[in-house]
Design a protein around this motif. Sequence first.
Motif, short mmCIF file in Angstrom:
data_model
loop_
_atom_site.label_atom_id
_atom_site.label_comp_id
_atom_site.label_asym_id
_atom_site.label_seq_id
_atom_site.Cartn_x
_atom_site.Cartn_y
_atom_site.Cartn_z
N GLN A 20 0.83 -1.21 0.00
CA GLN A 20 0.00 0.00 0.00
C GLN A 20 0.87 1.27 0.00
O GLN A 20 0.64 2.21 0.75
N ASP A 64 2.88 4.09 -2.70
CA ASP A 64 2.95 4.58 -4.07
C ASP A 64 4.21 4.04 -4.74
O ASP A 64 5.27 3.93 -4.11
N SER A 108 -6.55 -4.67 2.72
CA SER A 108 -7.48 -3.59 2.44
C SER A 108 -7.95 -2.92 3.73
O SER A 108 -8.29 -1.75 3.74
N GLU A 136 -5.60 -0.16 4.42
CA GLU A 136 -5.88 0.97 3.55
C GLU A 136 -7.07 1.78 4.07
O GLU A 136 -7.04 3.01 4.07
N LEU A 137 -8.11 1.10 4.54
CA LEU A 137 -9.28 1.80 5.09
C LEU A 137 -8.91 2.62 6.32
O LEU A 137 -9.36 3.75 6.49
N LEU A 157 -5.90 3.80 7.12
CA LEU A 157 -5.06 4.94 6.71
C LEU A 157 -5.90 6.05 6.09
O LEU A 157 -5.65 7.24 6.33
N ASN A 158 -6.89 5.68 5.30
CA ASN A 158 -7.78 6.70 4.73
C ASN A 158 -8.58 7.42 5.81
O ASN A 158 -8.80 8.62 5.73
N ALA A 159 -9.01 6.68 6.83
CA ALA A 159 -9.74 7.30 7.94
C ALA A 159 -8.84 8.28 8.69
O ALA A 159 -9.29 9.36 9.09
N LYS A 188 -6.42 9.98 7.43
CA LYS A 188 -6.23 11.15 6.58
C LYS A 188 -7.49 12.02 6.52
O LYS A 188 -7.41 13.22 6.43
N THR A 189 -8.66 11.38 6.57
CA THR A 189 -9.92 12.08 6.37
C THR A 189 -10.34 12.87 7.61
O THR A 189 -10.72 14.04 7.49
N TYR A 190 -10.29 12.24 8.76
CA TYR A 190 -10.80 12.88 9.97
C TYR A 190 -9.69 13.64 10.67
O TYR A 190 -8.56 13.19 10.75
N ARG A 206 -11.41 10.30 14.53
CA ARG A 206 -10.54 9.26 13.99
C ARG A 206 -10.77 7.93 14.70
O ARG A 206 -10.90 6.88 14.07
#
Length: 167
Positions: free
Chosen positions: A51, A53, A133, A136-137, A139-141, A143-145, A151
Amino acid sequence: MKTQEKCLAKSSTNGEKITQPRWSNIGKCFKNRSDELVFKDSVKFISNLMQIDTRFVLDKSRVRDKVIARHALAYYLRTHTQFTLEYIGEMMNKDHSSIIHSIRMIEDTAPFDIYLGTIKDSIDNKAIPNHFSLRELILNALKTYSTPNTRTEAILNIIANYEKQST
């Protein structure tokens, strides 16, 4: 100066050495086009597995995930290709002894570290497990909150949904 360093130095716009490889310039270091394609596919596989780049897999960063990604790439290239240690080292801008260290690190640490064991098994089977996955979920959380409470709540919801799916 190693072959890849020469390729990277030639590609610099202002005379400084570029430390991060670029796909357009890296192809000059391979013996043929098929080796370049195999290398790019290997980097993409490790990138998806970890996960991360693709441009950060060969980065010289000392962040743990990136270091493990480089070790995993060396292990992948050695186990799934016929490339020599020296050639893998040239492709990764490393010495062949560093490649040996990477391979041994994955093989020796995998039985004792669950995370590295999963990575080694995934490389051996050329398959990415579904539970990556979840990472990934999360890590996205993160970044989002923006606040710790939101969080935490988002991560707890993700874990609860993941447990429901796995049962």
